[in-house]
Scaffold this motif. Structure first.
Motif, mmCIF file in Angstrom:
data_model
loop_
_atom_site.group_PDB
_atom_site.id
_atom_site.type_symbol
_atom_site.label_atom_id
_atom_site.label_comp_id
_atom_site.label_asym_id
_atom_site.label_seq_id
_atom_site.Cartn_x
_atom_site.Cartn_y
_atom_site.Cartn_z
ATOM 1 N N SER A 169 0.960 -1.461 0.061
ATOM 2 C CA SER A 169 0.211 -0.129 0.010
ATOM 3 C C SER A 169 0.998 1.356 0.037
ATOM 4 N N SER A 170 0.338 2.338 -0.292
ATOM 5 C CA SER A 170 0.920 3.774 -0.400
ATOM 6 C C SER A 170 1.496 4.091 0.849
ATOM 7 N N SER A 171 1.211 3.363 2.010
ATOM 8 C CA SER A 171 1.652 3.749 3.832
ATOM 9 C C SER A 171 2.919 2.843 3.697
#
Length: 131
Positions: free
Chosen positions: A92-94
């Motif tokens: 994910s982008s995190s």
């Protein structure tokens, strides 16, 4: 009401106010005396200008870390523009990777990377989801 009665009735407020003022003055004065003196500013001839760093040839702003081509896993985007990571590990982008069957695996609808092994995800700088 004369000033003696005023002082007697407001004695605690006057004492606190005078105390705060004294503490402030002492703190300011001690701070000025105890702080080190600033050094003399360097002259213009002592300033050195260095060349700015150049961007590496293998830099890609869309990737979180630099990797060799052998460890990179790329999945084809589907018609909506997001990656198709069906059955693979989703990044994910995190910078958290989600394993198939994990609590947030199905909620990660727009992964930025897909991996086949956990080692690949960790090498790319991702950390494992806590759930």
């Amino acid at each position: 009401m004369n000033w003696k009665d005023y002082i007697k009735t407001h004695q605690h407020i006057i004492v606190l106010s005078v105390g705060y003022v004294l503490v402030g003055v002492l703190a300011f004065g001690l701070g000025r005396f105890s702080s080190p003196k600033s050094p003399v500013q360097p002259s213009v001839s002592q300033v050195h200008i260095e060349q700015a760093a150049s961007i590496p040839d293998n830099y890609n702003p869309n990737e979180p870390s630099i990797q060799s081509a052998s460890t990179k896993t790329v999945a084809a985007p589907n018609s909506s523009g997001s990656l198709n990571c069906t059955g693979k590990i989703k990044g994910s982008s995190s910078m958290i990777y989600h394993m198939p069957g994990g609590a947030f695996y199905n909620k990660t609808t727009h992964p930025i990377r897909c991996f086949t092994t956990e080692a690949e995800a960790k090498a790319a700088g991702f950390r494992k989801s806590s759930r």
